[in-house]
Design a protein around this motif. Structure first.
Motif, PDB file in Angstrom:
ATOM      1  N   THR B 150       0.830  -1.199   0.000  1.00 33.91           N
ATOM      2  CA  THR B 150       0.000   0.000   0.000  1.00 33.91           C
ATOM      3  C   THR B 150       0.869   1.256   0.000  1.00 33.91           C
ATOM      4  O   THR B 150       2.029   1.243   0.405  1.00 33.91           O
ATOM      5  CB  THR B 150      -0.900   0.013   1.239  1.00 33.91           C
ATOM      6  N   MET B 151       0.253   2.324  -0.471  1.00 32.21           N
ATOM      7  CA  MET B 151       1.010   3.559  -0.662  1.00 32.21           C
ATOM      8  C   MET B 151       1.220   4.283   0.667  1.00 32.21           C
ATOM      9  O   MET B 151       0.352   4.240   1.542  1.00 32.21           O
ATOM     10  CB  MET B 151       0.254   4.462  -1.630  1.00 32.21           C
ATOM     11  N   ILE B 152       2.354   4.902   0.804  1.00 36.98           N
ATOM     12  CA  ILE B 152       2.621   5.761   1.952  1.00 36.98           C
ATOM     13  C   ILE B 152       3.049   7.130   1.428  1.00 36.98           C
ATOM     14  O   ILE B 152       3.523   7.253   0.297  1.00 36.98           O
ATOM     15  CB  ILE B 152       3.723   5.177   2.864  1.00 36.98           C
ATOM     16  N   GLY B 161       5.279   3.179  -2.871  1.00 35.26           N
ATOM     17  CA  GLY B 161       4.301   2.102  -2.923  1.00 35.26           C
ATOM     18  C   GLY B 161       3.184   2.336  -3.917  1.00 35.26           C
ATOM     19  O   GLY B 161       2.174   1.635  -3.882  1.00 35.26           O
ATOM     20  N   LEU B 162       3.352   3.305  -4.774  1.00 39.03           N
ATOM     21  CA  LEU B 162       2.343   3.539  -5.813  1.00 39.03           C
ATOM     22  C   LEU B 162       2.653   2.604  -6.976  1.00 39.03           C
ATOM     23  O   LEU B 162       3.470   2.907  -7.846  1.00 39.03           O
ATOM     24  CB  LEU B 162       2.358   4.998  -6.258  1.00 39.03           C
ATOM     25  N   ALA B 169      -5.844   8.747  -3.471  1.00 39.14           N
ATOM     26  CA  ALA B 169      -5.873  10.173  -3.105  1.00 39.14           C
ATOM     27  C   ALA B 169      -5.366  10.302  -1.678  1.00 39.14           C
ATOM     28  O   ALA B 169      -5.691   9.477  -0.828  1.00 39.14           O
ATOM     29  CB  ALA B 169      -7.289  10.728  -3.217  1.00 39.14           C
ATOM     30  N   PHE B 170      -4.557  11.314  -1.427  1.00 44.92           N
ATOM     31  CA  PHE B 170      -4.174  11.597  -0.047  1.00 44.92           C
ATOM     32  C   PHE B 170      -4.421  13.061   0.238  1.00 44.92           C
ATOM     33  O   PHE B 170      -4.318  13.922  -0.652  1.00 44.92           O
ATOM     34  CB  PHE B 170      -2.723  11.177   0.237  1.00 44.92           C
ATOM     35  N   TYR B 171      -4.749  13.331   1.494  1.00 45.83           N
ATOM     36  CA  TYR B 171      -5.194  14.665   1.884  1.00 45.83           C
ATOM     37  C   TYR B 171      -5.008  14.796   3.383  1.00 45.83           C
ATOM     38  O   TYR B 171      -4.603  13.838   4.063  1.00 45.83           O
ATOM     39  CB  TYR B 171      -6.669  14.883   1.497  1.00 45.83           C
TER      40      TYR B 171
END
Lengths: 291, 437
Positions: B150-152, B161-162, B169-171
């Motif tokens: 998973t992405m961090i 991790g993409l 989406a991150f926010y």
């Protein structure tokens, strides 16, 4: 160390999955575990495989051997019809066989449905620059696709007969093509034109079926230049491998062709393009500001 | 936090109603979204088009409406060119002309609506027409979700991790918490075939067909086991079963009405007075012309027999949806404290099937479902190696900075940085086109 195999073990043509004898299967599994665990972590997840796998099947086996094994295994696709498209250079004609004889040739490409687990012999004539010659390739259907219901005809297995292949066959060579379904996750990021097919050439001492199995899922085996009939007017039942049934399919037109032909198309409202500001790339990423 | 309860516990059917309503909402959402897709692309006609409906085009010399019995052996022509031109009746049901006339891949199967609201991507869209499984997963192009690892997000807003096919989406929330929300996973049926070629000389070829190579370890006799004619009809039977319609069944099973079963109108009690004019309630025979009448009368009778029910008429027409107080009600309790990751990210593809060279349009819908604004919203989409981003095709409904960079699969990773904070109950749409390799 686990080797990357990118292959679903359930569909593989590996010998360990095809041994029908339970004793051999048990022995093979025991040896497999015994040889694998001391060397490395036992990895059977998708995308990985067992090392040093012996392939029982070979693309150099006679036509029908691999398909017979699929029938013996009771493979899921055996007994179903699979859409197949025979593609040849412009001007080439292809004649399929029915009732023990070749029918009148028609212009390529020919899209039809063939029975998985069968071997088909067809006749190729009108080869460019060698119109007096003819070849009798065989096509062995060994697996099927799982297209959405009702759209099977839109995704046939493309069987491409290139001019180079036909010339090699006329010169006395045996050209074997193993057509495989490419694994989308490990596919080469190259754009292919419609009708174009990626080709990987292997040496004669290499098992082409194994190579195809490592790249995806083998679907069909095409052999060009193996045999010619002694008498076209004689008994061809053996030459035609029992003349298995096939069914014609209409050719699905492309979307671009429909647009160019001026057929009705849903009207789309005009879209206000995004502002220039939205499309401007930023100089250095990231430049986020907390708020 | 969402809680649901029903007041009327006696009504067993009301238990499943929230689920059905949710499926209906998802289906309507997809319909609206498809409608939006039809009207918001700069390349009209190349995607998001609906070709369904007969008469759009003709097949190659064949009658598209013909679905007859298989041609018998005696009637079979000696030329298979004649098959292709004049006898399309041998085409099985799965290859029917109706299916060929409907190449629209944008259809949604309502029966699969149960999969439309997965726990990870609630209130998103239904899956494609065919759900990928372990057998056919290689035939699909996937895009969306967050595969392992998973992405961090690092402190400098760079990510790790993409993986290819990820859409994340991150926010940040008001209290500084950083959230990562993946989208749903879309699947496009786009098989691509390759071939492995091997050329043998004459000597090698002659060795490969020697008899002893045939007998060991395989027996050539297994070729006789194929028995082609015995398996011809096997794949056709289930297709025929699916095409039996209800109206045909009524017509085929129609029989005469026994005289003794006809109920005179004067024996009809007041309880079913509203139905006394319908032949079905008198004789048991349902006429096709009376089906809409029965539906209307049933609605009227329900209003008449239940004085507490609610009837709504708008310009003389019955309302499509009336929330009757006599039925069970649902309670939805929303609890949105600060620091909750309340972004909903939904992804949709304009096609569920595609061939190499086709253009597929992807849409990303993001919404703030919470009560607090969300800031520093960044959307990332790492494309599959089978997808080629068309330069300049992206559009965003809100102000955003757009950049691309190569990913590990040889394709591109798209990045949108939304400039303004996302207010509660607001959102936006991102659209971009890709060419299938």
């Amino acid at each position: 160390m686990c080797r990357v195999f990118h292959k679903n073990p359930a569909n593989s043509l590996l010998v360990a999955k095809q041994m029908l004898n339970p004793q051999i299967l048990t022995l093979g599994f025991g040896l497999m575990v015994g040889l694998t665990i001391p060397n490395s972590t036992f990895c059977l997840a998708q995308g990985q495989t067992l090392p040093n796998v012996h392939y029982l099947l070979n693309s150099n086996q006679p036509p029908g051997a691999v398909a017979s094994m699929q029938v013996a295994r009771g493979n899921l696709g055996v007994g179903t019809f699979q859409a197949v498209s025979l593609i040849a250079p412009p001007g080439t004609q292809i004649a399929l066989a029915r009732d023990g004889m070749f029918l009148d040739p028609i212009d390529a490409p020919v899209t039809t449905a063939m029975l998985v687990g069968s071997v088909y012999r067809f006749r190729v004539t009108g080869i460019p620059f060698q119109t007096a010659e003819e070849v009798f390739p065989t096509l062995e259907i060994i697996d099927r696709t799982f297209a959405p219901n009702g759209r099977e005809h839109r995704f046939p297995i493309p069987i491409v007969l290139t001019l180079e292949d036909l010339r090699l066959a006329l010169d006395g060579a045996l050209v074997t093509r193993v057509i495989y379904l490419e694994d989308s996750e490990i596919a080469e990021p190259v754009a292919l034109a419609p009708g174009e097919q990626r080709v990987i050439d292997v040496e004669p001492n290499v098992n082409a079926l194994k190579t195809a199995d490592q790249l995806g899922r083998p679907m069909a085996i095409l052999r060009i230049g193996s045999r010619t009939p002694a008498d076209l007017n004689g008994d061809l039942s053996q030459f035609l491998f029992g003349c298995p049934p096939w069914m014609p399919l209409p050719v699905a037109p492309s979307r671009e062709g429909l647009i160019q032909s001026g057929l009705a198309w849903p009207a789309a409202t005009n879209v206000v393009p995004a502002t220039e500001k939205n499309n401007e790339p930023i100089e250095d990423t990231p430049k986020l500001e907390s708020y | 936090m969402l809680r649901s309860s029903s007041l009327n516990q006696r009504n067993a059917s009301s238990i499943g109603r929230p689920v059905r309503m949710r499926r209906l909402q998802c289906f309507l959402l997809v319909s609206l979204f498809s409608t939006w897709q039809l009207g918001c692309h700069s390349m009209p006609g190349l995607h998001s088009a609906n070709l369904s409906g007969p008469g759009q085009y003709a097949l190659n010399g064949s009658d598209a409406s013909t679905t007859s019995e298989p041609v018998s052996k005696a009637e079979a022509p000696t030329s298979h060119s004649a098959y292709f031109e004049t006898t399309p009746g041998v085409i099985p049901a799965s290859y029917s002309a109706e299916a060929n006339l409907n190449p629209d891949p944008c259809y949604v199967d309502p029966s699969l609506a149960a999969n439309c609201c997965t726990p990870s991507v609630s209130d998103c869209f239904p899956g494609p027409g065919v759900i990928p499984n372990v057998l056919n997963v290689q035939e699909y192009i996937f895009d969306g979700g967050d595969t392992q690892p998973t992405m961090i997000v690092r402190q400098d807003y760079s990510v790790a991790g993409l993986e290819p096919t990820d859409t994340v989406a991150f926010y940040e929330t008001l209290d500084g918490k950083q959230c990562i929300t993946p989208s749903n996973r879309t699947a496009i049926y786009a098989p691509r075939f390759g071939s492995v070629r091997q050329v043998h000389g004459m000597q090698v070829a002659s060795k490969s067909i020697l008899t002893h190579r045939v007998d060991a370890p395989l027996h050539i006799s297994s070729l006789n086991d194929q028995a082609p004619p015995s398996t011809v009809m096997q794949p056709l039977a289930p297709q025929g079963q699916e095409r039996v319609s209800l109206i045909d069944a009524f017509q085929e099973n129609r029989h005469g009405t026994p005289l003794e079963s006809v109920v005179p109108p004067e024996r009809v009690s007041r309880a079913i007075f509203a139905f006394s004019e319908i032949n079905f309630f008198r004789s048991g025979q349902l006429d096709g012309l009376e089906v809409p009448v029965v539906g209307r009368v049933l609605a009227n009778a329900r209003t008449w027999t239940n004085p507490e029910s609610l009837g709504v008429m708008i310009n003389g027409q019955e309302a499509l949806y009336v929330k009757d107080s006599a039925r069970a009600e649902d309670f939805h309790v929303y609890d949105s404290p600060d620091g909750k990751c309340t972004l909903r990210l939904c992804k949709a593809a304009s096609h569920t099937t595609a061939n190499s060279g086709d253009i597929v349009s992807f849409s990303l819908r993001f919404d703030n479902q919470g009560a607090q604004p969300l800031g520093n919203l960044v959307l990332l989409d790492s494309l599959s190696p089978r997808l080629e981003y068309i330069e300049g095709s992206q559009q965003c409904s809100v102000n955003a900075s757009f950049t691309t960079e190569p990913n590990s699969a040889g394709s591109l990773s798209l990045r949108w940085e939304i400039e303004a904070p996302l207010e509660p109950l607001s959102g936006g749409v991102i659209s971009f086109d890709c060419r299938v390799r």
